[in-house]
Design an enzyme around this catalytic site. Structure first.
Site, PDB file in Angstrom:
ATOM      1  N   CYS A  98      23.406  14.575 -30.431  1.00 15.37           N
ATOM      2  CA  CYS A  98      23.228  13.304 -29.740  1.00 15.37           C
ATOM      3  C   CYS A  98      23.943  13.343 -28.378  1.00 15.37           C
ATOM      4  O   CYS A  98      23.781  14.287 -27.619  1.00 15.37           O
ATOM      5  CB  CYS A  98      23.716  12.176 -30.625  1.00 15.37           C
ATOM      6  SG  CYS A  98      23.245  10.504 -30.080  1.00 15.37           S
ATOM      7  N   ILE A  99      24.764  12.355 -28.047  1.00 17.00           N
ATOM      8  CA  ILE A  99      25.481  12.314 -26.780  1.00 17.00           C
ATOM      9  C   ILE A  99      26.693  13.247 -26.774  1.00 17.00           C
ATOM     10  O   ILE A  99      27.225  13.591 -25.711  1.00 17.00           O
ATOM     11  CB  ILE A  99      25.932  10.868 -26.465  1.00 17.00           C
ATOM     12  CG1 ILE A  99      26.410  10.719 -25.005  1.00 17.00           C
ATOM     13  CG2 ILE A  99      27.032  10.423 -27.437  1.00 17.00           C
ATOM     14  CD1 ILE A  99      25.324  10.948 -23.985  1.00 17.00           C
TER      15      ILE A  99
END
Length: 225
Positions: free
Chosen positions: A135-136
């Site tokens: 993800c991030i």
């Protein structure tokens, strides 16, 4: 048995750990026979978000206490996590990584990373132990290691990819059901919920990250035996 440290950033994708990413990571680690320990910083969240309305509330919540919801209470403060005690590191995402473990959500390439989080990541990197991020989190990882030319993916989000490049990393576009492996730095990443794709695709990408991390850790243990 491979010993894996997992770091969470709260509970809930808008202000903490992305729950599905965290649970899927723990599931695939368990299926691989890993011995898992979960950590989170003992600090207040940046803020609390109502996950129905998306609006900020006036509550105060602790990252460690919230992460314990996912870990079923079996969790320790991030300050206690030591790379020497583990064979691999797995880092689920969620906005909490960009809000609680760093301020990337607010400052982009000028962000600062939680000291204990950055120290742990760099210790694994220095010891050439495998790191899996999703993800991030790959963007925050790049900020923590000062780039070093590491190859990662957050999918195909151009704004975040630009931040990664500005921080000295190399971004590789990648589908949700796949992963990117940087052999030179022993870092494996996937987009996960940087896209709103079906959970089946998200799960496949996470499974590939976890399996790559486990395989790398097992190979290192075999070579050292």
């Amino acid at each position: 048995m491979v010993k894996v440290a997992v770091v969470l950033a709260g509970c809930g994708y808008l202000d903490g750990a992305e729950i599905r990413e965290a649970v899927l990571s723990l599931l695939y680690l368990d299926k691989a026979g890993a011995d898992v320990s979960v950590f989170a910083p003992d600090q207040n969240q940046h803020h609390v978000v109502n996950h129905i309305t998306g609006e900020e509330t006036q509550e105060t919540r602790n990252v460690l206490v919230e992460s314990a919801r996912i870990a079923r209470g079996k969790i320790a403060p991030l300050s206690e996590a030591k790379a020497d005690a583990f064979d691999a590191l797995v880092l689920p995402g969620g906005f909490g990584v960009a809000k609680n473990l760093s301020d990337l959500a607010f400052k982009g390439g000028d962000c600062q990373v939680n000291e204990a989080y950055a120290r742990l990541i760099n210790a694994f990197l220095e010891q050439k132990k495998p790191i899996g991020a999703m993800c991030i989190t790959p963007a925050v990882l790049i900020a923590a290691i000062k780039g070093k030319g590491a190859k990662v993916t957050i999918g195909d989000d151009t704004d975040t990819a630009s931040v990664i490049e500005d921080l000295g990393g190399v971004h590789v576009n990648c589908a949700s059901d796949n992963m990117v492996y940087d052999e030179a730095h022993n870092i494996t990443t996937c987009a996960a919920y940087m896209r709103e794709d079906p959970i089946a695709d998200i799960a496949e990408g996470i499974e590939k990250v976890v399996n790559r991390v486990i395989e790398s850790a097992q190979a290192a243990k075999k070579a050292a035996a």
